[in-house]
Scaffold this active site. Structure first.
Site, PDB file in Angstrom:
ATOM      1  N   ASP A   1       0.825  -1.205   0.000  1.00 53.96           N
ATOM      2  CA  ASP A   1       0.000   0.000   0.000  1.00 53.96           C
ATOM      3  C   ASP A   1       0.862   1.259   0.000  1.00 53.96           C
ATOM      4  O   ASP A   1       1.832   1.372   0.752  1.00 53.96           O
ATOM      5  CB  ASP A   1      -0.883   0.041   1.252  1.00 53.96           C
ATOM      6  CG  ASP A   1      -1.760  -1.184   1.426  1.00 53.96           C
ATOM      7  OD1 ASP A   1      -1.319  -2.284   1.089  1.00 53.96           O
ATOM      8  OD2 ASP A   1      -2.887  -1.025   1.926  1.00 53.96           O
TER       9      ASP A   1
ATOM     10  N   HIS B   1      -1.071   4.505  -0.530  1.00 54.73           N
ATOM     11  CA  HIS B   1      -2.094   5.371   0.064  1.00 54.73           C
ATOM     12  C   HIS B   1      -1.813   6.863  -0.083  1.00 54.73           C
ATOM     13  O   HIS B   1      -1.838   7.619   0.880  1.00 54.73           O
ATOM     14  CB  HIS B   1      -2.290   5.018   1.537  1.00 54.73           C
ATOM     15  CG  HIS B   1      -3.226   3.871   1.762  1.00 54.73           C
ATOM     16  ND1 HIS B   1      -4.536   3.887   1.337  1.00 54.73           N
ATOM     17  CD2 HIS B   1      -3.032   2.660   2.358  1.00 54.73           C
ATOM     18  CE1 HIS B   1      -5.120   2.745   1.666  1.00 54.73           C
ATOM     19  NE2 HIS B   1      -4.227   1.976   2.272  1.00 54.73           N
TER      20      HIS B   1
ATOM     21  N   ASP C   1      -4.167  -0.420  -3.302  1.00 49.15           N
ATOM     22  CA  ASP C   1      -4.302   0.696  -2.353  1.00 49.15           C
ATOM     23  C   ASP C   1      -3.287   1.792  -2.657  1.00 49.15           C
ATOM     24  O   ASP C   1      -2.506   2.216  -1.802  1.00 49.15           O
ATOM     25  CB  ASP C   1      -4.190   0.214  -0.907  1.00 49.15           C
ATOM     26  CG  ASP C   1      -5.483  -0.414  -0.399  1.00 49.15           C
ATOM     27  OD1 ASP C   1      -6.361  -0.719  -1.232  1.00 49.15           O
ATOM     28  OD2 ASP C   1      -5.621  -0.593   0.817  1.00 49.15           O
TER      29      ASP C   1
ATOM     30  N   ASP D   1      -6.273   7.148  -1.510  1.00 51.43           N
ATOM     31  CA  ASP D   1      -7.006   7.356  -0.246  1.00 51.43           C
ATOM     32  C   ASP D   1      -6.040   7.559   0.917  1.00 51.43           C
ATOM     33  O   ASP D   1      -4.896   7.138   0.898  1.00 51.43           O
ATOM     34  CB  ASP D   1      -7.950   6.186   0.081  1.00 51.43           C
ATOM     35  CG  ASP D   1      -9.240   6.229  -0.724  1.00 51.43           C
ATOM     36  OD1 ASP D   1      -9.618   7.319  -1.182  1.00 51.43           O
ATOM     37  OD2 ASP D   1      -9.871   5.170  -0.893  1.00 51.43           O
ATOM     38  N   ARG D   2      -6.566   8.218   1.937  1.00 50.15           N
ATOM     39  CA  ARG D   2      -5.854   8.493   3.190  1.00 50.15           C
ATOM     40  C   ARG D   2      -4.812   9.602   3.034  1.00 50.15           C
ATOM     41  O   ARG D   2      -4.857  10.603   3.716  1.00 50.15           O
ATOM     42  CB  ARG D   2      -5.183   7.238   3.755  1.00 50.15           C
ATOM     43  CG  ARG D   2      -6.131   6.127   4.153  1.00 50.15           C
ATOM     44  CD  ARG D   2      -6.918   6.486   5.382  1.00 50.15           C
ATOM     45  NE  ARG D   2      -7.529   5.313   6.002  1.00 50.15           N
ATOM     46  CZ  ARG D   2      -8.275   5.358   7.082  1.00 50.15           C
ATOM     47  NH1 ARG D   2      -8.524   6.496   7.672  1.00 50.15           N
ATOM     48  NH2 ARG D   2      -8.811   4.256   7.592  1.00 50.15           N
TER      49      ARG D   2
ATOM     50  N   ASN E   1      -8.535  -3.049  -2.068  1.00 53.07           N
ATOM     51  CA  ASN E   1      -9.910  -2.750  -1.667  1.00 53.07           C
ATOM     52  C   ASN E   1     -10.217  -1.262  -1.748  1.00 53.07           C
ATOM     53  O   ASN E   1     -11.387  -0.862  -1.824  1.00 53.07           O
ATOM     54  CB  ASN E   1     -10.171  -3.263  -0.248  1.00 53.07           C
ATOM     55  CG  ASN E   1      -9.291  -2.606   0.792  1.00 53.07           C
ATOM     56  OD1 ASN E   1      -8.064  -2.717   0.728  1.00 53.07           O
ATOM     57  ND2 ASN E   1      -9.891  -1.930   1.760  1.00 53.07           N
ATOM     58  N   HIS E   2      -9.183  -0.399  -1.774  1.00 48.66           N
ATOM     59  CA  HIS E   2      -9.416   1.043  -1.883  1.00 48.66           C
ATOM     60  C   HIS E   2      -9.548   1.515  -3.324  1.00 48.66           C
ATOM     61  O   HIS E   2      -9.843   2.701  -3.541  1.00 48.66           O
ATOM     62  CB  HIS E   2      -8.313   1.828  -1.172  1.00 48.66           C
ATOM     63  CG  HIS E   2      -8.587   1.993   0.298  1.00 48.66           C
ATOM     64  ND1 HIS E   2      -9.223   3.100   0.818  1.00 48.66           N
ATOM     65  CD2 HIS E   2      -8.330   1.182   1.350  1.00 48.66           C
ATOM     66  CE1 HIS E   2      -9.338   2.967   2.122  1.00 48.66           C
ATOM     67  NE2 HIS E   2      -8.804   1.802   2.478  1.00 48.66           N
TER      68      HIS E   2
ATOM     69  N   HIS F   1      -3.641  -8.474  -3.021  1.00 44.50           N
ATOM     70  CA  HIS F   1      -3.743  -7.387  -2.044  1.00 44.50           C
ATOM     71  C   HIS F   1      -4.178  -7.891  -0.675  1.00 44.50           C
ATOM     72  O   HIS F   1      -3.561  -7.576   0.342  1.00 44.50           O
ATOM     73  CB  HIS F   1      -4.714  -6.311  -2.519  1.00 44.50           C
ATOM     74  CG  HIS F   1      -4.830  -5.191  -1.533  1.00 44.50           C
ATOM     75  ND1 HIS F   1      -3.827  -4.272  -1.349  1.00 44.50           N
ATOM     76  CD2 HIS F   1      -5.803  -4.861  -0.641  1.00 44.50           C
ATOM     77  CE1 HIS F   1      -4.175  -3.421  -0.405  1.00 44.50           C
ATOM     78  NE2 HIS F   1      -5.367  -3.764   0.047  1.00 44.50           N
TER      79      HIS F   1
ATOM     80  N   ARG G   1     -12.348  -6.756  10.175  1.00 46.59           N
ATOM     81  CA  ARG G   1     -12.800  -5.610   9.379  1.00 46.59           C
ATOM     82  C   ARG G   1     -14.309  -5.621   9.140  1.00 46.59           C
ATOM     83  O   ARG G   1     -14.868  -4.615   8.715  1.00 46.59           O
ATOM     84  CB  ARG G   1     -12.095  -5.607   8.018  1.00 46.59           C
ATOM     85  CG  ARG G   1     -10.591  -5.545   8.089  1.00 46.59           C
ATOM     86  CD  ARG G   1      -9.998  -5.691   6.693  1.00 46.59           C
ATOM     87  NE  ARG G   1      -8.555  -5.858   6.727  1.00 46.59           N
ATOM     88  CZ  ARG G   1      -7.670  -4.870   6.634  1.00 46.59           C
ATOM     89  NH1 ARG G   1      -8.093  -3.623   6.497  1.00 46.59           N
ATOM     90  NH2 ARG G   1      -6.375  -5.104   6.671  1.00 46.59           N
TER      91      ARG G   1
ATOM     92  N   HIS H   1      -2.279  -4.746   2.476  1.00 47.47           N
ATOM     93  CA  HIS H   1      -3.583  -4.556   3.125  1.00 47.47           C
ATOM     94  C   HIS H   1      -3.535  -4.220   4.607  1.00 47.47           C
ATOM     95  O   HIS H   1      -4.520  -3.747   5.152  1.00 47.47           O
ATOM     96  CB  HIS H   1      -4.409  -5.832   2.891  1.00 47.47           C
ATOM     97  CG  HIS H   1      -5.873  -5.733   3.152  1.00 47.47           C
ATOM     98  ND1 HIS H   1      -6.639  -4.635   2.808  1.00 47.47           N
ATOM     99  CD2 HIS H   1      -6.749  -6.620   3.704  1.00 47.47           C
ATOM    100  CE1 HIS H   1      -7.905  -4.860   3.135  1.00 47.47           C
ATOM    101  NE2 HIS H   1      -7.988  -6.046   3.683  1.00 47.47           N
TER     102      HIS H   1
END
Length: 483
Positions: free
Chosen positions: A227, A229, A256, A259-260, A288-289, A337, A385, A412
């Site tokens: 990730d 991000h 990923d 995001d963030r 997943n993002h 991922h 989660r 992840h």
């Protein structure tokens, strides 16, 4: 109350205070452990359950947060923080209707709470939008490609534009390097060239299978990153440490990307540009993002709208649906991922045949590839989660044996050292966003493989200073406020 019971209550309260301090120091796993000890001594204190729920939320363990917050509500139905914590967890999972009910309850109990009022309005707006989209939605066969409606050739470049340009239809290394420098200055490239990069990437991804086989020649090496991000300056640091992508220096970024972090647009355009430049040396997997629901909640959608405009929001959503779901390197290393499956017997051919052009479903093989996590126990268990599952070393061993593979690499999950080796050395988690969310204090890592042995060589690194930070996150969690 007898002396022993009174002593337990006192010890529990002391543990809670220590847990609160650990939380404030961003040591969320330690906080969870301390809250758990407090709960063992006093199971009927709603505050302990709600505080542990908050710590789970910080670790993105939203399923566990919902369970703990629900327990707090069962203990004290008038405890507003129980509803608040559960609503925040539902919100993070994109379950807006469930979150709405909880924030409505908070509002009833605490009518003058300004933060609850704001959360309630956010949920109401999100639910209204969902209902509107459901009302106007069309079937899959009726959907039209956003990309097919865009012709970047007709997008005018203003004379005063002084940034990097692409001459003709070919994306060059000179352009990519100039773009990287432009991003360092926190400037964006012209929309025409952004369209060109994204549309060319889409063309390449459309031709790829859901499971991609990667061949590394003997003596060659291959780097897998986890990730990122939206942490652009940390991405540049990876290239500084390990070299820019090239035919001789291939990479796989394992989902990923966005995001963030504050620079998701810069990250995704950089990765896409290298994909265009070196189609066989830059591999990209879906995380997943890379989905509409996550991008709406965790910032990418807002950032894209701010930097590039509404059309790009739709375009990126379409491109993400074409990202491959997994890779196999030299028929030995399976890279995905999230993780493995709720059933045994899944073959690589099953993954290869997944029709991936869709938003991630809530169950099934595609969901589990993007969302599952390993667990220390054998067998399978519920996901912390609240999506997919957790799987043990026996599940990993069987999948590898069934498919004649040696190793699983997945991402992840944030890890303190940037990586973690689990399941008897047969599974490695790699996470490449150091000091995740500007608060976790973790290292980042990447893995280099050299053929033909394909033994993992793990490199760790620390976060770099990125200068000004901007926030495009649509829905924010509340600050630290313990019971």
């Amino acid at each position: 109350m007898d002396a022993n019971a009174n002593s337990d209550v006192q010890k529990a309260e002391e543990l809670k205070l220590k847990a609160n301090e650990a939380f404030k120091a961003n040591k969320f796993s330690q906080a969870i452990e301390l809250y758990s000890h407090a709960i063992e001594l006093n199971t009927s204190n709603a505050v302990y359950w709600a505080n542990r729920a908050f710590a789970h939320t910080k670790l993105e363990e939203y399923g566990s947060a919902v369970q703990d917050a629900t327990k707090a509500i069962e203990i004290d139905p008038r405890y507003s923080k129980g509803y608040y914590r559960r609503g925040a967890a539902y919100l993070a999972m994109g379950k807006f209707k469930e979150a709405l009910k909880d924030f409505q309850q908070v509002k009833k109990i605490c009518p003058n709470d300004p933060d609850a009022t704001r959360k309630l309005k956010e949920c109401e707006k999100a639910v209204q939008k969902i209902r509107f989209e459901e009302a106007i939605s069309v079937g899959v066969t009726e959907r039209r490609s956003v990309a097919d409606s865009i012709d970047y050739h007709v997008v005018e470049v203003e004379p005063q534009y002084a940034g990097p340009r692409i001459d003709g239809d070919e994306i060059t290394l000179d352009f990519v390097k100039a773009m990287l420098d432009e991003f360092k200055k926190q400037k964006c490239i012209h929309k025409r060239y952004a369209y060109q990069v994204v549309l060319k990437t889409l063309e390449l991804l459309r031709s790829m299978p859901s499971l991609v086989d990667v061949d590394v020649p003997n003596g060659g090496h291959f780097t897998v990153c986890g990730d990122v991000h939206g942490q652009y300056f940390d991405l540049l640091n990876i290239f500084e440490l390990n070299g820019l992508p090239s035919e001789e220096n291939p990479y796989l970024f394992n989902g990923d990307f966005v995001d963030r972090g504050s620079f998701s647009v810069e990250v995704i355009l950089t990765l896409f540009a290298f994909k265009c430049l070196y189609p066989k040396a830059m591999y990209l997997a879906r995380g997943n993002h890379e989905s509409k629901s996550m991008n709406k909640i965790y910032g990418f959608e807002g950032e894209v709208r701010s930097k590039l405009g509404e059309k790009f929001v739709e375009l990126f959503a379409e491109v993400f649906c074409w990202l491959p779901l997994a890779h196999v390197i030299n028929k030995k290393v399976f890279v995905v991922h999230g993780g493995l499956f709720s059933v045994d017997g899944v073959k690589l051919s099953d993954i290869r045949s997944i029709d991936r052009f869709c938003e991630p479903p809530e169950e099934g093989l595609m969901c589990e590839l993007l969302w599952s996590d390993p667990q220390p126990q054998l067998g399978r268990g519920p996901s912390k989660r609240g999506v997919a599952l957790s799987f043990g070393a026996d599940v990993t061993k069987k999948f590898l044996q069934d498919n004649n593979l040696d190793l699983i690499v997945r991402s992840h999950e944030v890890k303190d050292e940037g990586y973690e080796i689990e399941h008897d050395g047969k599974l490695i988690t790699v996470f490449s966003a150091p000091n995740y969310c500007d608060q976790m204090g973790n290292k980042g890592a990447f893995i280099r493989f050299t053929a033909p042995e394909m033994k993992p060589d793990i490199v760790t690194f620390s976060a770099v200073v990125s200068g000004t930070t901007f926030s495009f996150v649509s829905l924010h969690f509340i600050g630290v406020n313990f019971g």
